[in-house]
Design an enzyme around this catalytic site. Structure first.
Site, PDB file in Angstrom:
ATOM      1  N   SER A 119       0.835  -1.201   0.000  1.00 59.39           N
ATOM      2  CA  SER A 119       0.000   0.000   0.000  1.00 59.39           C
ATOM      3  C   SER A 119       0.872   1.256   0.000  1.00 59.39           C
ATOM      4  CB  SER A 119      -0.960  -0.057   1.201  1.00 59.39           C
ATOM      5  OG  SER A 119      -1.964   0.916   1.096  1.00 59.39           O
ATOM      6  N   ASP A 173     -10.238  -4.991  -3.643  1.00 54.52           N
ATOM      7  CA  ASP A 173      -9.641  -3.948  -2.816  1.00 54.52           C
ATOM      8  C   ASP A 173     -10.468  -2.670  -2.918  1.00 54.52           C
ATOM      9  OD1 ASP A 173      -7.979  -2.042  -1.580  1.00 54.52           O
ATOM     10  OD2 ASP A 173      -6.160  -3.030  -2.276  1.00 54.52           O
ATOM     11  N   HIS A 204      -8.136  -5.394   0.657  1.00 55.31           N
ATOM     12  CA  HIS A 204      -6.853  -4.702   0.840  1.00 55.31           C
ATOM     13  C   HIS A 204      -6.034  -5.462   1.876  1.00 55.31           C
ATOM     14  CE1 HIS A 204      -4.213  -1.319   0.258  1.00 55.31           C
ATOM     15  NE2 HIS A 204      -4.209  -1.020   1.553  1.00 55.31           N
TER      16      HIS A 204
END
Length: 225
Positions: A119, A173, A204
């Site tokens: 991320s 996600d 995610h």
């Protein structure tokens, strides 16, 4: 190097020949990915040092200014776009470069150093790796994106023009949309990078299948080094 980021370190064997500097996501810390090391399925030889740094704490605008571990400020976001603080990305890049220099001093040259991140950490890993002055071993971007394409377009180095990339994303996600991950993949492909792309049915997060794929990719790259 008294200003080094604090970090957790895991070595798979004494006298490691390779290093992986792995950056966590927003609001997490270096312990977030420590548990993946045994799941990668790496052999004891050659030894690998994993470095899991902790991001500094800072206010994050999109979270109401709440102070949390972050690699840079995110001004605003929706599922498929971001407005970020580019100066914060540059500051984090500088901090990761110091960790790379420390690995050099410990006997691991840049061609045997991988950058990885999840991320927000993956966004910094991409930016740092593609603009680093010395050739690195590769970069791993998990559920991530290119936060400031102009930094890479303006500062990409010849040394990492052919850098190998492992990129993976969850098809469900809702934090960093698959579209952002695909845009990053396509951006890198257009610039001539060899991108190994994986997509998994997950939100995610990471999954065991993904971690095992990262392990295979690392083994292949280390054997070729």
């Amino acid at each position: 190097m008294d200003d080094l980021l604090p970090a957790i370190e895991v070595e798979t064997a004494a006298m490691p020949r390779f290093s992986v500097i792995w950056l966590h996501g927003l609001g997490a810390d270096g312990s977030d990915f420590e548990a993946v090391v045994p799941e990668l399925g790496l052999a004891r030889s050659p030894g690998v040092r994993f470095v899991f740094p902790h991001a500094p704490h800072m206010p994050v605008t999109c979270n109401g200014g709440y102070v949390m571990p972050a690699w840079y400020d995110i001004i605003s976001l929706d599922s498929d776009s971001r407005t970020v603080d580019a100066a914060g990305i540059v500051a984090s890049r500088r901090a990761i470069r110091r960790l790379i220099e420390r690995e050099n001093q410990r006997g691991v040259p840049c061609p045997r150093i991988f950058l990885a991140g999840f991320s927000q950490g993956g966004a910094v890993a991409y930016t740092t790796a593609l603009t680093h002055a010395e050739t690195l071993a590769g970069v791993i971007g998990l559920s991530t994106y290119i936060p400031a394409p102009q930094l890479i377009e303006g500062e990409a180095t010849a040394a990492n023009r052919a850098l190998a990339v492992f990129a993976a994303h969850g098809s469900e996600d809702d934090v960093v949309s698959p579209e952002l991950g695909i845009r990053a993949r396509d951006f890198l492909t257009r610039r001539g990078h060899e991108v190994e792309w994986h997509e998994y049915r997950m939100p995610h997060s990471v999954c065991l299948e993904e971690v095992q794929a990262v392990g295979r990719w690392l083994r292949d790259r280390m054997e070729a080094a």
